[in-house]
Design a protein around this motif. Structure first.
Motif, mmCIF file in Angstrom:
data_model
loop_
_atom_site.group_PDB
_atom_site.id
_atom_site.type_symbol
_atom_site.label_atom_id
_atom_site.label_comp_id
_atom_site.label_asym_id
_atom_site.label_seq_id
_atom_site.Cartn_x
_atom_site.Cartn_y
_atom_site.Cartn_z
ATOM 1 N N ASP A 10 14.346 6.356 -13.739
ATOM 2 C CA ASP A 10 12.923 6.304 -14.078
ATOM 3 C C ASP A 10 12.183 5.285 -13.203
ATOM 4 O OD1 ASP A 10 10.786 7.275 -15.884
ATOM 5 O OD2 ASP A 10 10.706 5.160 -16.476
ATOM 6 N N ALA A 11 12.844 4.183 -12.906
ATOM 7 C CA ALA A 11 12.212 3.132 -12.103
ATOM 8 C C ALA A 11 11.999 3.561 -10.645
ATOM 9 C CB ALA A 11 13.065 1.867 -12.142
ATOM 10 N N LEU A 12 12.726 4.590 -10.190
ATOM 11 C CA LEU A 12 12.644 5.023 -8.797
ATOM 12 C C LEU A 12 11.817 6.289 -8.591
ATOM 13 C CD1 LEU A 12 16.351 4.364 -7.748
ATOM 14 C CD2 LEU A 12 14.342 2.926 -7.283
ATOM 15 N N VAL A 13 11.267 6.840 -9.667
ATOM 16 C CA VAL A 13 10.486 8.081 -9.561
ATOM 17 C C VAL A 13 9.324 7.919 -8.578
ATOM 18 C CG1 VAL A 13 8.936 9.642 -10.840
ATOM 19 C CG2 VAL A 13 11.167 9.030 -11.788
ATOM 20 N N LYS A 14 8.651 6.785 -8.620
ATOM 21 C CA LYS A 14 7.507 6.555 -7.733
ATOM 22 C C LYS A 14 7.924 6.669 -6.262
ATOM 23 C CE LYS A 14 4.019 3.087 -6.563
ATOM 24 N NZ LYS A 14 3.532 1.738 -6.818
ATOM 25 N N ASP A 15 9.071 6.080 -5.906
ATOM 26 C CA ASP A 15 9.554 6.132 -4.526
ATOM 27 C C ASP A 15 9.939 7.557 -4.128
ATOM 28 O OD1 ASP A 15 9.196 3.400 -4.240
ATOM 29 O OD2 ASP A 15 11.294 2.922 -4.670
ATOM 30 N N TRP A 16 10.645 8.268 -5.006
ATOM 31 C CA TRP A 16 11.060 9.643 -4.706
ATOM 32 C C TRP A 16 9.828 10.515 -4.484
ATOM 33 C CZ3 TRP A 16 10.769 14.720 -5.613
ATOM 34 C CH2 TRP A 16 11.825 15.529 -5.194
ATOM 35 N N ARG A 17 8.863 10.359 -5.363
ATOM 36 C CA ARG A 17 7.616 11.135 -5.282
ATOM 37 C C ARG A 17 6.858 10.833 -3.992
ATOM 38 N NH1 ARG A 17 2.277 9.784 -7.938
ATOM 39 N NH2 ARG A 17 1.079 11.690 -7.685
ATOM 40 N N ALA A 18 6.788 9.569 -3.607
ATOM 41 C CA ALA A 18 6.056 9.186 -2.397
ATOM 42 C C ALA A 18 6.649 9.848 -1.155
ATOM 43 C CB ALA A 18 6.046 7.669 -2.252
ATOM 44 N N ILE A 19 7.968 9.896 -1.066
ATOM 45 C CA ILE A 19 8.603 10.538 0.086
ATOM 46 C C ILE A 19 8.341 12.036 0.070
ATOM 47 C CG2 ILE A 19 10.833 11.119 1.143
ATOM 48 C CD1 ILE A 19 11.748 8.292 0.264
ATOM 49 N N HIS A 20 8.542 12.660 -1.085
ATOM 50 C CA HIS A 20 8.280 14.100 -1.188
ATOM 51 C C HIS A 20 6.855 14.420 -0.756
ATOM 52 C CE1 HIS A 20 6.880 17.792 -3.094
ATOM 53 N NE2 HIS A 20 8.123 18.207 -2.986
ATOM 54 N N ASN A 21 5.899 13.717 -1.303
ATOM 55 C CA ASN A 21 4.490 14.015 -1.031
ATOM 56 C C ASN A 21 4.087 13.705 0.412
ATOM 57 O OD1 ASN A 21 4.390 14.903 -3.635
ATOM 58 N ND2 ASN A 21 3.171 13.203 -4.402
ATOM 59 N N ARG A 22 4.778 12.782 1.041
ATOM 60 C CA ARG A 22 4.487 12.496 2.451
ATOM 61 C C ARG A 22 5.017 13.617 3.350
ATOM 62 N NH1 ARG A 22 6.215 7.277 6.101
ATOM 63 N NH2 ARG A 22 5.382 8.120 8.043
ATOM 64 N N ILE A 23 6.199 14.112 3.051
ATOM 65 C CA ILE A 23 6.822 15.127 3.900
ATOM 66 C C ILE A 23 6.331 16.529 3.563
ATOM 67 C CG2 ILE A 23 9.056 16.147 4.549
ATOM 68 C CD1 ILE A 23 10.207 13.301 4.348
ATOM 69 N N ILE A 24 5.896 16.732 2.325
ATOM 70 C CA ILE A 24 5.393 18.048 1.903
ATOM 71 C C ILE A 24 3.979 17.866 1.339
ATOM 72 C CG2 ILE A 24 5.893 20.118 0.553
ATOM 73 C CD1 ILE A 24 8.790 19.132 0.376
ATOM 74 N N PRO A 25 3.027 17.532 2.190
ATOM 75 C CA PRO A 25 1.675 17.235 1.697
ATOM 76 C C PRO A 25 0.938 18.444 1.124
ATOM 77 C CG PRO A 25 1.690 17.296 4.092
ATOM 78 C CD PRO A 25 3.127 17.390 3.641
#
Length: 144
Positions: A10-25
Motif C-alpha cells: 500500500d505504501a508503494l502504490v504511489k510510486d507504481w502508479r507514477a511509473i505506469h502513468n509516465r510510460i503509458i500517458p
C-alpha cells in the motif's frame, strides 16, 4: 548495478502508479485502479542500487494458460541490462503460476518498449485502439 524486485505494498502504490502513468500517458490509472489491479495481478517495483527504476505487472494465466508479463523501465535506466533482468524474473513468476504462453502489451508510441520486446523474442500479433484513444496498443507473444 544490483536489481532488487519488491512486491507492491500500500505504501508503494504511489510510486507504481507514477511509473505506469509516465510510460503509458494515454491510459493513466488512479490510485484505486492500481489497488484493484494489485488484487488480481502480481505487481512489483524494481530498484537498482536503491533507486526506483521500473515496475511490472504479471497477469496470472487464463484458463488456457496465457499469462501477460509487462515490464516498464524509466527512460534514464534503459539499455543497462536492468529491463532484461527484470523481465527474466517476472517470466519466472508467470511460469511458476502455470503459464504455458507469455504475452505482453506495449503502447505503440513507446518505441523503446517495442524494441525491447522484439529484442527479447516477442512477436507482434495484434494492434488495437481503446475507445476514446488514438494511440494503439500492441499485443505481442513469445513463440512456443
Amino acid at each position: 548495478m544490483r536489481l532488487e524486485i519488491v512486491p507492491l505494498t500500500d505504501a508503494l502504490v504511489k510510486d507504481w502508479r507514477a511509473i505506469h502513468n509516465r510510460i503509458i500517458p494515454t491510459a493513466p490509472l488512479s490510485r484505486a485502479e492500481v489497488v484493484e489491479r494489485a488484487g488480481r495481478n502480481h505487481l512489483t517495483l524494481a530498484y537498482a542500487d536503491g533507486v526506483l527504476v521500473g515496475n511490472a505487472t504479471v497477469r496470472p494465466p487464463t484458463a488456457d494458460g496465457v499469462a501477460t508479463v509487462i515490464v516498464r523501465v524509466l527512460p534514464g535506466y534503459r539499455r543497462r541490462g536492468l529491463g532484461g533482468a527484470y523481465l527474466r524474473a517476472e517470466l519466472a513468476v508467470a511460469h511458476a503460476l502455470g503459464a504455458r504462453r507469455i504475452e505482453t502489451v506495449v503502447l505503440a508510441s513507446n518505441g523503446d518498449g517495442l524494441a525491447f520486446a522484439l529484442a527479447h523474442g516477442f512477436v507482434e500479433h495484434d494492434r488495437y485502439v481503446l475507445p476514446g484513444d488514438t494511440v494503439p496498443f500492441v499485443d505481442l507473444h513469445l513463440p512456443s
